[in-house]
Design a protein around this motif. Structure first.
Motif, PDB file in Angstrom:
ATOM      1  N   ASN A 143      48.034 -80.533 -72.215  1.00 63.59           N
ATOM      2  CA  ASN A 143      46.796 -81.163 -72.703  1.00 63.59           C
ATOM      3  C   ASN A 143      45.551 -80.704 -71.944  1.00 63.59           C
ATOM      4  O   ASN A 143      44.471 -80.640 -72.506  1.00 63.59           O
ATOM      5  CB  ASN A 143      46.918 -82.686 -72.757  1.00 63.59           C
ATOM      6  CG  ASN A 143      47.138 -83.320 -71.418  1.00 63.59           C
ATOM      7  OD1 ASN A 143      47.617 -82.665 -70.485  1.00 63.59           O
ATOM      8  ND2 ASN A 143      46.820 -84.589 -71.285  1.00 63.59           N
ATOM      9  N   PRO A 167      54.271 -73.081 -67.487  1.00 62.28           N
ATOM     10  CA  PRO A 167      53.347 -73.778 -68.392  1.00 62.28           C
ATOM     11  C   PRO A 167      54.147 -74.466 -69.483  1.00 62.28           C
ATOM     12  O   PRO A 167      55.332 -74.178 -69.675  1.00 62.28           O
ATOM     13  CB  PRO A 167      52.495 -72.651 -68.970  1.00 62.28           C
ATOM     14  CG  PRO A 167      53.268 -71.395 -68.787  1.00 62.28           C
ATOM     15  CD  PRO A 167      54.239 -71.613 -67.661  1.00 62.28           C
ATOM     16  N   SER A 168      53.504 -75.360 -70.203  1.00 62.54           N
ATOM     17  CA  SER A 168      54.175 -76.022 -71.321  1.00 62.54           C
ATOM     18  C   SER A 168      54.501 -74.998 -72.406  1.00 62.54           C
ATOM     19  O   SER A 168      53.743 -74.053 -72.635  1.00 62.54           O
ATOM     20  CB  SER A 168      53.260 -77.099 -71.895  1.00 62.54           C
ATOM     21  OG  SER A 168      53.723 -77.489 -73.164  1.00 62.54           O
ATOM     22  N   GLY A 202      62.484 -75.286 -67.506  1.00 61.56           N
ATOM     23  CA  GLY A 202      61.996 -76.243 -66.502  1.00 61.56           C
ATOM     24  C   GLY A 202      63.157 -76.747 -65.650  1.00 61.56           C
ATOM     25  O   GLY A 202      63.066 -76.836 -64.418  1.00 61.56           O
ATOM     26  N   PHE A 215      55.868 -82.144 -61.144  1.00 60.86           N
ATOM     27  CA  PHE A 215      56.064 -82.279 -62.585  1.00 60.86           C
ATOM     28  C   PHE A 215      54.902 -83.046 -63.187  1.00 60.86           C
ATOM     29  O   PHE A 215      54.543 -84.122 -62.684  1.00 60.86           O
ATOM     30  CB  PHE A 215      57.379 -83.024 -62.863  1.00 60.86           C
ATOM     31  CG  PHE A 215      57.620 -83.280 -64.321  1.00 60.86           C
ATOM     32  CD1 PHE A 215      58.298 -82.354 -65.109  1.00 60.86           C
ATOM     33  CD2 PHE A 215      57.158 -84.440 -64.925  1.00 60.86           C
ATOM     34  CE1 PHE A 215      58.509 -82.582 -66.472  1.00 60.86           C
ATOM     35  CE2 PHE A 215      57.358 -84.682 -66.285  1.00 60.86           C
ATOM     36  CZ  PHE A 215      58.034 -83.750 -67.053  1.00 60.86           C
ATOM     37  N   THR A 216      54.325 -82.540 -64.252  1.00 59.66           N
ATOM     38  CA  THR A 216      53.317 -83.283 -65.014  1.00 59.66           C
ATOM     39  C   THR A 216      53.819 -83.390 -66.442  1.00 59.66           C
ATOM     40  O   THR A 216      54.122 -82.367 -67.063  1.00 59.66           O
ATOM     41  CB  THR A 216      51.957 -82.547 -65.001  1.00 59.66           C
ATOM     42  OG1 THR A 216      51.635 -82.207 -63.653  1.00 59.66           O
ATOM     43  CG2 THR A 216      50.850 -83.421 -65.556  1.00 59.66           C
ATOM     44  N   GLY A 217      53.947 -84.602 -66.937  1.00 65.28           N
ATOM     45  CA  GLY A 217      54.436 -84.761 -68.303  1.00 65.28           C
ATOM     46  C   GLY A 217      54.825 -86.194 -68.585  1.00 65.28           C
ATOM     47  O   GLY A 217      54.337 -87.133 -67.937  1.00 65.28           O
ATOM     48  N   GLY A 218      55.707 -86.366 -69.536  1.00 63.58           N
ATOM     49  CA  GLY A 218      56.118 -87.697 -69.961  1.00 63.58           C
ATOM     50  C   GLY A 218      57.016 -88.382 -68.928  1.00 63.58           C
ATOM     51  O   GLY A 218      57.729 -87.720 -68.179  1.00 63.58           O
ATOM     52  N   VAL A 225      63.719 -85.133 -64.167  1.00 65.24           N
ATOM     53  CA  VAL A 225      63.406 -84.147 -63.138  1.00 65.24           C
ATOM     54  C   VAL A 225      63.607 -84.760 -61.741  1.00 65.24           C
ATOM     55  O   VAL A 225      64.206 -84.160 -60.854  1.00 65.24           O
ATOM     56  CB  VAL A 225      61.954 -83.632 -63.330  1.00 65.24           C
ATOM     57  CG1 VAL A 225      61.454 -82.874 -62.127  1.00 65.24           C
ATOM     58  CG2 VAL A 225      61.875 -82.764 -64.579  1.00 65.24           C
ATOM     59  N   LEU A 397      48.425 -95.641 -64.475  1.00 66.94           N
ATOM     60  CA  LEU A 397      47.703 -94.406 -64.149  1.00 66.94           C
ATOM     61  C   LEU A 397      46.240 -94.713 -63.796  1.00 66.94           C
ATOM     62  O   LEU A 397      45.837 -94.585 -62.657  1.00 66.94           O
ATOM     63  CB  LEU A 397      47.818 -93.424 -65.325  1.00 66.94           C
ATOM     64  CG  LEU A 397      47.503 -91.967 -64.998  1.00 66.94           C
ATOM     65  CD1 LEU A 397      48.316 -91.452 -63.834  1.00 66.94           C
ATOM     66  CD2 LEU A 397      47.713 -91.075 -66.212  1.00 66.94           C
TER      67      LEU A 397
HETATM   68  P1  NAD Z   1      56.860 -83.434 -71.645  1.00 63.87           P
HETATM   69  O1  NAD Z   1      57.507 -84.358 -70.699  1.00 63.87           O
HETATM   70  O2  NAD Z   1      57.448 -83.266 -73.002  1.00 63.87           O
HETATM   71  O3  NAD Z   1      56.809 -81.942 -71.035  1.00 63.87           O
HETATM   72  C1  NAD Z   1      56.174 -81.643 -69.809  1.00 63.87           C
HETATM   73  C2  NAD Z   1      56.766 -80.376 -69.239  1.00 63.87           C
HETATM   74  O4  NAD Z   1      58.095 -80.645 -68.810  1.00 63.87           O
HETATM   75  C3  NAD Z   1      56.888 -79.216 -70.206  1.00 63.87           C
HETATM   76  O5  NAD Z   1      56.575 -78.036 -69.519  1.00 63.87           O
HETATM   77  C4  NAD Z   1      58.349 -79.245 -70.613  1.00 63.87           C
HETATM   78  O6  NAD Z   1      58.840 -77.981 -70.989  1.00 63.87           O
HETATM   79  C5  NAD Z   1      59.019 -79.720 -69.342  1.00 63.87           C
HETATM   80  N1  NAD Z   1      60.263 -80.462 -69.492  1.00 63.87           N
HETATM   81  C6  NAD Z   1      60.603 -81.335 -70.463  1.00 63.87           C
HETATM   82  N2  NAD Z   1      61.827 -81.843 -70.227  1.00 63.87           N
HETATM   83  C7  NAD Z   1      62.256 -81.316 -69.059  1.00 63.87           C
HETATM   84  C8  NAD Z   1      63.458 -81.452 -68.283  1.00 63.87           C
HETATM   85  N3  NAD Z   1      64.445 -82.257 -68.661  1.00 63.87           N
HETATM   86  N4  NAD Z   1      63.553 -80.746 -67.145  1.00 63.87           N
HETATM   87  C9  NAD Z   1      62.547 -79.945 -66.739  1.00 63.87           C
HETATM   88  N5  NAD Z   1      61.418 -79.750 -67.441  1.00 63.87           N
HETATM   89  C10 NAD Z   1      61.268 -80.428 -68.587  1.00 63.87           C
HETATM   90  O7  NAD Z   1      55.355 -83.885 -71.748  1.00 63.87           O
HETATM   91  P2  NAD Z   1      54.188 -83.240 -72.588  1.00 63.87           P
HETATM   92  O8  NAD Z   1      54.344 -83.521 -74.022  1.00 63.87           O
HETATM   93  O9  NAD Z   1      53.966 -81.839 -72.179  1.00 63.87           O
HETATM   94  O10 NAD Z   1      52.946 -84.057 -72.003  1.00 63.87           O
HETATM   95  C11 NAD Z   1      52.558 -85.296 -72.500  1.00 63.87           C
HETATM   96  C12 NAD Z   1      52.797 -86.381 -71.479  1.00 63.87           C
HETATM   97  O11 NAD Z   1      52.306 -85.985 -70.213  1.00 63.87           O
HETATM   98  C13 NAD Z   1      52.065 -87.651 -71.818  1.00 63.87           C
HETATM   99  O12 NAD Z   1      52.940 -88.735 -71.632  1.00 63.87           O
HETATM  100  C14 NAD Z   1      50.931 -87.708 -70.819  1.00 63.87           C
HETATM  101  O13 NAD Z   1      50.513 -89.012 -70.539  1.00 63.87           O
HETATM  102  C15 NAD Z   1      51.533 -87.029 -69.635  1.00 63.87           C
HETATM  103  N6  NAD Z   1      50.497 -86.452 -68.782  1.00 63.87           N
HETATM  104  C16 NAD Z   1      50.313 -86.968 -67.531  1.00 63.87           C
HETATM  105  C17 NAD Z   1      49.313 -86.452 -66.714  1.00 63.87           C
HETATM  106  C18 NAD Z   1      49.055 -86.987 -65.326  1.00 63.87           C
HETATM  107  O14 NAD Z   1      48.319 -86.355 -64.583  1.00 63.87           O
HETATM  108  N7  NAD Z   1      49.607 -88.127 -64.956  1.00 63.87           N
HETATM  109  C19 NAD Z   1      48.513 -85.410 -67.173  1.00 63.87           C
HETATM  110  C20 NAD Z   1      48.730 -84.930 -68.453  1.00 63.87           C
HETATM  111  C21 NAD Z   1      49.726 -85.441 -69.247  1.00 63.87           C
END
Ligand code: NAD
Length: 495
Positions: A143, A167-168, A202, A215-218, A225, A397
């Motif tokens: 994002n 990267p994503s 990942g 890790f940044t993500g869901g 992770v 957050l």
């Molecule tokens: P996602 O969890 O689907 O993916 C994030 C990354 O993790 C991707 O690169 C993906 O390939 C990788 N990934 C997914 N499953 C994995 C696993 N089992 N092992 C290792 N790597 C794995 O999230 P997304 O759709 O890319 O991002 C959206 C989410 O991220 C939203 O919930 C948002 O709130 C959150 N987010 C948080 C922040 C923050 O700073 N707190 C910033 C941006 C987004």
């Protein structure tokens, strides 16, 4: 859990659905050797003096700044952001990197600790040193594909580490562009390496011999992770999902607050980790709901290739379907759609800015974790109920309080369980170049940016030094002298 590897990553423009380019993912077997390559390069980088590290970082940042327009184009195309938002991301990224360049040396320098009153025990003074960890494995999201990756990479290498980052899979082209800029900057070959792919790559990265995982993500994936890293005894920094509340106090001026909340909710099509998702109105919510809905309806939604667009699309078809499911679930639990609530047909993955209203807390549990253009508004009877509602989520957050009386707002802000609290503002302050950013509860732990962020990529080592043959308090053979000295010490300092 086994995750099937993708044969190819297809980057698409989310505004049109048109394919931009294909990227071959890194094979999972080659991730381990890439990490070892970074480790090899890190051995000399570790002992490279700060002025040289700083010089290369600066060269890299200057290269990025020269390409600002090309970066904005790349972000607009792959993520679907309006140009102003893409350029703002560029500016925030460069500001954060600039902080590291200007202040990193001081933040990483050894700190002296005197022995203080313990000199009576002949305890030596200390130097607290911030040493690199080794190789940091970073898994990124899409994002803010530059802001959430580049400043963290800068801090990790500034601290003397190697970095292998992913990267994503939804932003592989911005990933390639970022890696290209790093390759050109003059860092030792292999020190900063990128791997491309989805979850399976990942996972291979965090299972490789990294010394810290970021890790940044869901939140759910973050926990997966964390589980793997914990099993290998590897520390982690995780930046996860949010469900940010905003408390609107009765003295908040309506027009300006509605404008700011509209932006806070719908910036980045609501796909901003710190976007406002829940609004608690203290007092009569009706006029607020009406004006927020009008304000949301006034947003111009479309392909940000056109300059008059306020809000672009969701990142993918799957993301839009997920978003629609969240809205339906919230409605089933009693939320009312005030405006929006429907996806737009045609090319691209657009959805209308949606305002939901609720009379109870029920719909909130269905909406928690949603990532898209929606905000839920609920009336609460007083500030106490607002604080309880804001803190009731499992996420923590960011949170905001809105009102004229700053002291009253501050008093409430201090009671909110969130990594960042803002007063009469939302989202923008995250651009502060040195303020530590991160979440509480299910939103993660650890901090990025500034001194706190930089030190996440270090291990603290304490050095105590004495002159050769210097006086020591305890040595064999024991005599009556030591107990007498310790008793005198106790009398002096612990009576
Ligand atoms: P996602 O969890 O689907 O993916 C994030 C990354 O993790 C991707 O690169 C993906 O390939 C990788 N990934 C997914 N499953 C994995 C696993 N089992 N092992 C290792 N790597 C794995 O999230 P997304 O759709 O890319 O991002 C959206 C989410 O991220 C939203 O919930 C948002 O709130 C959150 N987010 C948080 C922040 C923050 O700073 N707190 C910033 C941006 C987004």
């Amino acid at each position: 859990m086994t995750i099937a590897p993708a044969d190819v990553l297809i980057a698409r423009n989310p505004s049109t659905g048109v394919e931009l380019e294909r990227v071959v993912p890194t094979s999972t077997e080659s991730v381990g050797p890439i990490v070892e390559g970074a480790r090899e390069a890190q051995r000399s980088w570790n002992i490279t003096a700060w002025p040289e590290r700083r010089r290369i970082l600066k060269q890299w940042a200057q290269g990025l700044a020269r390409q600002a327009d090309a970066w904005a184009d790349a972000i607009c195309q792959e993520i679907g952001k309006p140009r102003g938002e893409a350029l703002a991301e560029m500016v925030m990224s460069l500001d954060a990197i600039r902080w590291t360049i200007n202040h990193g040396g001081r933040a990483l320098a050894a700190e002296k600790l005197g022995a203080g009153w313990q000199s009576f025990l002949l305890i030596p003074g200390a130097r607290v040193c911030y040493r690199p960890l080794g190789v940091v494995g970073m898994i990124g999201t899409w994002n803010y594909p530059l802001f959430l990756n580049a400043p963290a990479i800068a801090q990790a290498v500034a601290a003397g580490n190697g970095v292998v980052w992913k990267p994503s899979e939804l932003a592989p082209l911005v990933g390639c562009k970022l890696q290209e800029s790093l390759d050109k900057a003059g860092f030792p070959p292999g020190l900063i390496a990128m791997v491309q792919g989805g979850a399976e790559v990942g996972r291979a990265l965090i299972e490789a011999r990294v010394d810290k995982g970021m890790f940044t993500g869901g939140s759910e994936n973050g926990r997966r992770v964390l589980t793997t890293l914990a099993a290998n005894g590897v520390p982690a920094l995780v930046e996860l999902s949010g469900f940010d509340p905003a408390i609107v106090l009765p003295d908040a001026p309506r027009a300006s607050t509605v404008r700011s909340l509209t932006w806070g909710a719908f910036v980045g099509c609501g796909q901003t980790c710190v976007a406002v998702k829940r609004i608690y109105i203290v007092g009569d919510a009706e006029p607020w709901i009406k004006e927020l809905a009008e304000s949301a309806r006034s947003l111009r939604v479309g392909d940000p290739a056109s300059p008059d667009i306020d809000m672009g699309p969701l990142i993918s078809e799957a993301a839009r379907e997920r978003f629609d499911r969240y809205i339906r679930a919230a409605v089933e639990r009693g939320a009312e759609v005030v405006t929006g609530g429907e996806s737009r047909s045609g090319p691209g993955w657009f959805s209308a800015p949606t305002v939901l209203s609720a009379r109870s807390a029920e719909p909130e549990s269905a909406l928690a974790g949603v990532f898209g253009p929606v905000v839920l508004v609920r009336q609460v009877k007083d500030a106490e109920e607002a604080v309880a509602a804001a803190n009731s989520s499992r996420f923590g957050l960011a949170a905001s309080v809105w009102g004229r009386d700053l002291d009253a707002a501050r008093a409430l802000a201090g009671r909110l369980d969130a990594g960042t609290v803002t007063i009469n503002d939302a989202v923008t302050p995250i651009g502060h170049a040195s303020a530590p950013f991160g979440g509480t509860k299910a939103s993660g732990f650890g901090r990025i940016h500034g001194v706190h962020g930089l030190r996440e990529f270090t291990q603290t080592q304490v050095e105590h030094a004495r002159h050769v043959g210097g006086l020591r308090p305890q040595l064999f053979p024991y005599s009556q002298r030591i107990p007498a000295m310790l008793k005198a010490y106790l009398r002096l300092f612990h009576r």
